[in-house]
Enzyme design. Structure first.
Site, PDB file in Angstrom:
ATOM      1  N   HIS A   1       0.924  -1.201   0.053  1.00 15.87           N
ATOM      2  CA  HIS A   1      -0.025   0.002   0.115  1.00 15.87           C
ATOM      3  C   HIS A   1       0.754   1.296  -0.086  1.00 15.87           C
ATOM      4  CE1 HIS A   1      -3.554  -2.572   1.881  1.00 15.87           C
ATOM      5  NE2 HIS A   1      -3.152  -2.952   0.574  1.00 15.87           N
TER       6      HIS A   1
ATOM      7  N   CYS B   1       5.284  13.585 -13.602  1.00 17.08           N
ATOM      8  CA  CYS B   1       6.447  12.778 -14.093  1.00 17.08           C
ATOM      9  C   CYS B   1       6.898  11.421 -13.199  1.00 17.08           C
ATOM     10  CB  CYS B   1       7.426  13.687 -14.291  1.00 17.08           C
ATOM     11  SG  CYS B   1       8.352  14.321 -12.907  1.00 17.08           S
TER      12      CYS B   1
ATOM     13  N   GLY C   1      -0.980  -9.989  12.462  1.00 19.86           N
ATOM     14  CA  GLY C   1      -1.848  -8.854  12.640  1.00 19.86           C
ATOM     15  C   GLY C   1      -2.649  -8.152  11.513  1.00 19.86           C
TER      16      GLY C   1
ATOM     17  N   ALA D   1       0.530  -9.649  17.294  1.00 23.71           N
ATOM     18  CA  ALA D   1       1.496  -9.608  16.683  1.00 23.71           C
ATOM     19  C   ALA D   1       3.002  -9.801  17.343  1.00 23.71           C
ATOM     20  CB  ALA D   1       1.637  -8.566  15.574  1.00 23.71           C
TER      21      ALA D   1
END
Ligand SMILES: [Zn+2]
Length: 255
Positions: free
Chosen positions: A130, A141, A197, A240
């Site tokens: 992401h 550009c 997670g 996690a």
């Protein structure tokens, strides 16, 4: 809620699966950075001023209210720059040092990248699906710039005159072609999945685990929420950071 004994059993099974895996596919999400104090920026907790994240993280929002969108990303950048990688990030790097693997991250905070780079691991084995809050690029550009180099008091522009935008994937946008390629190709080369997670509900990232399941490959799900795992998954009901640290305990170093 699992009894502690159930967690120990699941951990032992997960360690065993890791021990015999040839190539590992890791999918990680917001839960990995929770212990670093990074909020998910989703749902009711993600509210900023009067905006919901879904209203700000779009091309349409950037076109109509670029100052608001920039201010939000500046604020999020400050949050992640004040955060430090946690033991879960470091455990994941240790795992990648010991096992042939590819890590697909849905996080944009750059914390895993930080420890990954420190360890000298191949950047091609870590895909920030992401994008990153720490970079911007020109709409015209495509030249990339670190956010830290951009002025904070005005909408940043590229030398070519184009607008700079945060290098994150907005709602309604596709992932980069090389990431779509990874998601399509990697699961066929891996014999174990590890979801950390993440509820693994966001497509197309979730599709990588689906391919593994369809091929009857084990999938370890580290998540306190049982709903994150599907029947047949190896669910370890830990967060996690704790889960990754525990998973690596006693894991032998493979030469
Ligand atoms: Zn430009």
């Amino acid at each position: 809620m699992h009894a502690p004994a159930a967690v120990e059993v699941a951990l032992a099974q997960a360690r065993q699966a890791l021990g015999s895996a040839r190539r590992l596919l890791v999918l990680c999400g917001a839960g990995l950075s929770a212990a670093s104090g990074v909020p998910t920026f989703r749902g009711p907790d993600g509210l900023w001023r009067q905006w919901r994240p879904e209203e700000l993280a779009t091309q349409a929002a950037f076109d109509h209210a670029p100052e608001e969108v920039w201010a939000w990303y500046r604020w999020r950048l400050e949050v992640v720059l004040a955060a430090r990688p946690n033991l879960g990030h470091r455990a994941l790097v240790r795992l990648a040092e010991r096992r042939e693997s590819v890590v697909l991250s849905q996080n944009v905070d750059g914390l895993l990248e930080e420890v990954w780079e420190e360890a000298g691991l191949d950047p091609a084995r870590l895909a920030a699906l992401h994008g990153s809050l720490r970079r911007a690029h020109c709409e015209r550009c495509a030249v990339a710039r670190p956010m830290s180099e951009l002025p904070t008091d005005a909408l940043p522009r590229c030398a070519c005159g184009g607008r700079l935008r945060p290098s994150v994937v907005w709602f309604g946008e596709s992932l980069q072609p090389r990431h779509l390629h990874l998601l399509a190709e990697e699961p066929a080369c891996c014999d174990l999945g590890l979801a950390v997670g993440t509820s693994a509900l966001v497509w197309p990232a979730a599709g990588a685990l689906e391919i593994l399941r369809r091929r009857s490959r084990p999938v370890i799900v580290l998540n306190p929420d049982p709903a994150a795992a599907l029947p047949g998954d190896l669910h370890v009901a830990l967060g996690a950071e704790d889960g990754l640290v525990r998973l690596l305990e006693g894991m032998e170093v493979r030469a």
